[in-house]
Design an enzyme around this catalytic site. Structure first.
Site, PDB file in Angstrom:
ATOM      1  N   LYS A 109       0.904  -1.163   0.270  1.00  0.00           N
ATOM      2  CA  LYS A 109      -0.201  -0.109   0.090  1.00  0.00           C
ATOM      3  C   LYS A 109       0.956   1.962  -0.371  1.00  0.00           C
ATOM      4  CE  LYS A 109      -2.899  -0.264   3.476  1.00  0.00           C
ATOM      5  NZ  LYS A 109      -2.151   0.930   4.633  1.00  0.00           N
ATOM      6  N   ARG A 159     -10.188   3.540   9.111  1.00  0.00           N
ATOM      7  CA  ARG A 159     -10.026   1.711   9.753  1.00  0.00           C
ATOM      8  C   ARG A 159     -10.565   1.223  10.062  1.00  0.00           C
ATOM      9  NH1 ARG A 159      -4.436   0.524  10.823  1.00  0.00           N
ATOM     10  NH2 ARG A 159      -3.329   1.893  10.537  1.00  0.00           N
ATOM     11  N   ARG A 217      12.296  -7.162  11.303  1.00  0.00           N
ATOM     12  CA  ARG A 217      11.102  -6.229  12.476  1.00  0.00           C
ATOM     13  C   ARG A 217      10.327  -6.829  13.231  1.00  0.00           C
ATOM     14  NH1 ARG A 217       7.746  -1.487   9.096  1.00  0.00           N
ATOM     15  NH2 ARG A 217       6.540  -3.224  10.363  1.00  0.00           N
ATOM     16  N   ARG A 225      -1.869  -9.498  12.990  1.00  0.00           N
ATOM     17  CA  ARG A 225      -1.949  -8.599  12.954  1.00  0.00           C
ATOM     18  C   ARG A 225      -3.331  -8.161  11.628  1.00  0.00           C
ATOM     19  NH1 ARG A 225       3.699  -6.295  10.479  1.00  0.00           N
ATOM     20  NH2 ARG A 225       2.799  -4.716   9.792  1.00  0.00           N
TER      21      ARG A 225
END
Ligand SMILES: [Zn+2]
Length: 205
Positions: free
Chosen positions: A13, A88, A152, A163
């Site tokens: 994105k 969101r 990460r 997630r």
């Protein structure tokens, strides 16, 4: 053009947002980047946001909406804007609808098993910020600057699944919301960056 860009973590994105904003001269409104900047500069908004984050709470919708509303007043938004990372939730989308119109919502669709592979295979360079995938970048040295590549914490496979689950729970209703308004267009995100970009461009005409 007033665009909302939707897509799960790992769908590319951010990259598409940058390219689209360049091509169509839209302002890139990334609420994640804005919040990070406000917190870094310790503005009143940044400090307020930090107090929620310190308590392990989500930054309330109204704080985010006020921040986006202020951003829309800037000159560079007059030609158009692209919202990245916002709204969101349906509540945020409704509140946003009260302050601005949206012309199109683009959903970059990628199957979840492909996303898990993309994200958990991602390695970052701490020095120049470049990202690589283990399938193309062998070894742990950044080819651009020699930095030592690392993974990460939230890119680790066990975290990625969570997630994606959170994304699906929150965002599927948002996809339905824009669909019902007749604003939703979906592109296949499981193809090279340039192809995805051209698919989106074709929708924009
Ligand atoms: Zn590097």
């Amino acid at each position: 053009m007033k665009m909302v860009l939707l897509g799960p973590p790992g769908a590319g994105k951010g990259t598409q947002a940058e390219r689209l904003c360049e091509r169509y001269e839209m302002a890139h409104i990334s609420t994640g980047d804005m919040l990070r900047a406000e917190r870094r500069e310790k503005t009143p908004l940044g400090l307020a946001a930090q107090s929620y984050i310190d308590k392990g709470e989500l930054v309330p919708d109204q704080v985010i909406i006020d921040m986006v509303a202020a951003r829309l007043q800037k000159d560079d938004c007059q030609k158009g804007f692209l919202l990245d990372g916002f709204p969101r939730t349906v509540a945020q989308a409704d509140a946003f609808g009260a302050i601005a119109d949206v012309d199109i919502a683009i959903n970059i669709d990628v199957p979840f098993d492909r996303l898990i592979d993309r994200i958990s295979g991602r390695r970052m360079c701490p020095d120049c910020g470049a990202a690589y995938h283990v399938s193309v970048q062998k070894g742990d040295k950044c080819p651009k600057c020699g930095g030592k590549l690392y993974q990460r914490d939230d890119d680790k496979a066990e975290t990625v699944e969570n997630r994606l689950k959170v994304y699906q729970e929150q965002t599927q209703p948002l996809i339905d919301y824009y669909e019902q308004k007749g604003l939703l267009k979906t592109v296949n995100g499981d193809q090279p960056i340039e192809r995805v970009l051209e698919s989106i461009a074709a929708l924009l005409g």
